[in-house]
Design an enzyme around this catalytic site. Structure first.
Site, PDB file in Angstrom:
ATOM      1  N   GLY B  92      37.974  19.789   2.939  1.00 12.50           N
ATOM      2  CA  GLY B  92      37.218  19.087   3.976  1.00 12.50           C
ATOM      3  C   GLY B  92      37.191  19.988   5.194  1.00 12.50           C
ATOM      4  O   GLY B  92      36.867  21.160   5.073  1.00 12.50           O
ATOM      5  N   SER B 125      40.656  24.420  -1.159  1.00  4.59           N
ATOM      6  CA  SER B 125      39.841  24.732   0.022  1.00  4.59           C
ATOM      7  C   SER B 125      40.675  24.602   1.307  1.00  4.59           C
ATOM      8  O   SER B 125      41.612  25.393   1.493  1.00  4.59           O
ATOM      9  CB  SER B 125      38.604  23.839   0.022  1.00  4.59           C
ATOM     10  OG  SER B 125      37.668  24.247   0.978  1.00  4.59           O
ATOM     11  N   ALA B 126      40.413  23.629   2.164  1.00  4.71           N
ATOM     12  CA  ALA B 126      41.220  23.450   3.375  1.00  4.71           C
ATOM     13  C   ALA B 126      42.699  23.262   3.031  1.00  4.71           C
ATOM     14  O   ALA B 126      43.586  23.704   3.773  1.00  4.71           O
ATOM     15  CB  ALA B 126      40.712  22.252   4.177  1.00  4.71           C
ATOM     16  N   HIS B 162      36.342  29.978  -0.655  1.00  7.31           N
ATOM     17  CA  HIS B 162      34.872  29.995  -0.695  1.00  7.31           C
ATOM     18  C   HIS B 162      34.327  31.367  -0.314  1.00  7.31           C
ATOM     19  O   HIS B 162      33.275  31.456   0.338  1.00  7.31           O
ATOM     20  CB  HIS B 162      34.266  28.973   0.285  1.00  7.31           C
ATOM     21  CG  HIS B 162      34.583  27.545   0.039  1.00  7.31           C
ATOM     22  ND1 HIS B 162      33.911  26.766  -0.881  1.00  7.31           N
ATOM     23  CD2 HIS B 162      35.516  26.733   0.601  1.00  7.31           C
ATOM     24  CE1 HIS B 162      34.400  25.533  -0.851  1.00  7.31           C
ATOM     25  NE2 HIS B 162      35.381  25.485   0.023  1.00  7.31           N
ATOM     26  N   GLU B 198      34.593  31.113  -5.082  1.00  8.10           N
ATOM     27  CA  GLU B 198      34.592  29.782  -5.692  1.00  8.10           C
ATOM     28  C   GLU B 198      34.834  29.917  -7.196  1.00  8.10           C
ATOM     29  O   GLU B 198      34.179  30.722  -7.856  1.00  8.10           O
ATOM     30  CB  GLU B 198      33.266  29.074  -5.415  1.00  8.10           C
ATOM     31  CG  GLU B 198      33.097  28.770  -3.938  1.00  8.10           C
ATOM     32  CD  GLU B 198      31.908  27.856  -3.631  1.00  8.10           C
ATOM     33  OE1 GLU B 198      31.021  27.697  -4.485  1.00  8.10           O
ATOM     34  OE2 GLU B 198      31.884  27.305  -2.508  1.00  8.10           O
TER      35      GLU B 198
HETATM   36 CA   LIG Z   1      35.680  23.045   4.456  1.00  8.08          CA
END
Ligand SMILES: [Ca+2]
Ligand SMILES: [Ca+2]
Lengths: 239, 239
Positions: B92, B125-126, B162, B198
């Site tokens: 997020g 991700s985060a 990413h 990714e």
């Molecule tokens: Ca993000």
């Protein structure tokens, strides 16, 4: 009393395929000449090679007939701002730029010179981000931790420079620019965000704000539908 | 004494064109089952709709045969972490996530559980960004101001999730991802940055780190030439 504010806020410094500031040359020259500016104070804080950056900016402004001094060459940066005829803050990394403005205690003095004395302010990219309420809508990587995200507050909204439309063919799963700004607006109390595509410029004179340059701009207001506005549009309602 | 560390660090949650966490399902299930985990504690702090986010994660983990509780449903988040069999921190906004970890005083308790008790940690991700030294190399927009960029420090380097290669045909003038990371490394004392495309995952067990998934990873070390390493590469030298 009306705010004495003269701002030229560029989305970006270089527009493909022209040279540094070339696409904005006529706007910058008219902006400075009509205000009788002969010398510009440059703020190169967004990059680490400040000597090289000042030399690049100097050669362009001198080719237009202006003198340029760089605040990093001054023993007393606050005094340089206090004496400046006009200020130009260049792009680079927004976090580095804001951190250096705080470290050199220039936030209040720049704000005063621009909002009270009315000296012309030109910002490009990161220099546009720091002219707004906060740097919450920069695209940059947070490579340094500034004491705050609160910026100069020369206008009561935020700008997203280098705005880029969502590519419908992309398979990349990072957030799109639109999604990022909408996530910002999920937070209560956040200001409107004007997204400027590369090649767009916002000109602010007192209580008037006008979009210039070639492209549409996209306005995000919390709780409202996102809207596109054409170049030439009057954005004074944001002030 | 060797560090008791079991980490599965995902570049991203969703890989085009499959569903949420689908591309990583076999890695996640093997990682948890081999460690006898029956219930995962989910941290939904990177998004604002934490109920919705927890429901989405729960349905996927339950479909794999695990129970999932969400830390935001707990009256005492620190106690929930202290009792957790395993932790999953989802993606997020990295700034929002880190800010919520600080606000709920979970930084030290998660670090202890992972590095001292050795409970399995999955980040996406985060959630991968916050597992590293700092969030200085997140791609996210700084929509909230956390008290620090210092993160959990479960590994002694940073990750850029990413990661996206420079498009040689792009005319956009914002910094490329490569330029952003190189600008970070102009700052003295910054740690190496492992850029995960990714679909890539870093698995860390004690003092061993291995790249898994489909793609090459790109390693940035200050003062050295950037290098590509194939999947299956042993990255233990970074630990
Ligand atoms: Ca993000
Ligand atoms: Ca920039």
């Amino acid at each position: 009393m009306a705010v004495r504010r003269n701002l030229l806020l560029l989305s970006n410094s270089t527009l493909h395929p022209s040279g540094y500031l070339e696409y904005a040359a006529e706007y910058i020259c008219e902006f400075l000449r009509s205000r009788k500016v002969e010398e510009v104070l440059f703020v190169p804080y967004a990059l680490r090679d400040q000597d090289g950056y000042a030399a690049k900016a100097r050669s362009v402004f001198e080719s237009w007939g202006f003198r340029l001094s760089s605040v990093h060459e001054s023993e007393n940066p606050a005094l340089a701002v206090a004496n400046a005829q006009a200020i130009f803050i260049g792009g680079g990394n927004t976090f580095q730029l804001l951190n250096n403005l705080y470290e050199n205690k220039l936030i209040d003095v720049i704000r005063k010179r621009v909002l009270e004395s009315g000296i012309p302010y030109i910002g490009s990219s990161a220099g546009t981000n720091v002219s707004t309420v906060s740097i919450n809508t920069t695209n940059d990587m947070p490579i340094v931790f500034p004491p705050s995200f609160t910026a100069l507050g020369l206008v009561p909204f935020n700008i997203n420079p280098h705005f880029i439309d969502t590519d419908p063919n992309s398979t990349h799963k990072g957030e799109t620019r639109e999604e990022r700004i909408l996530q910002y607006h999920e937070i209560p109390g956040t200001p409107p965000v004007l997204a400027l595509r590369e090649g767009s410029i916002l000109k602010v004179e007192g209580d008037k704000a006008m979009l210039i340059g070639k492209f549409h701009a996209r306005l995000f207001v919390p709780g409202k539908k996102t809207e596109e506005f054409p170049t030439g549009h009057n954005f004074s309602f944001l002030l």
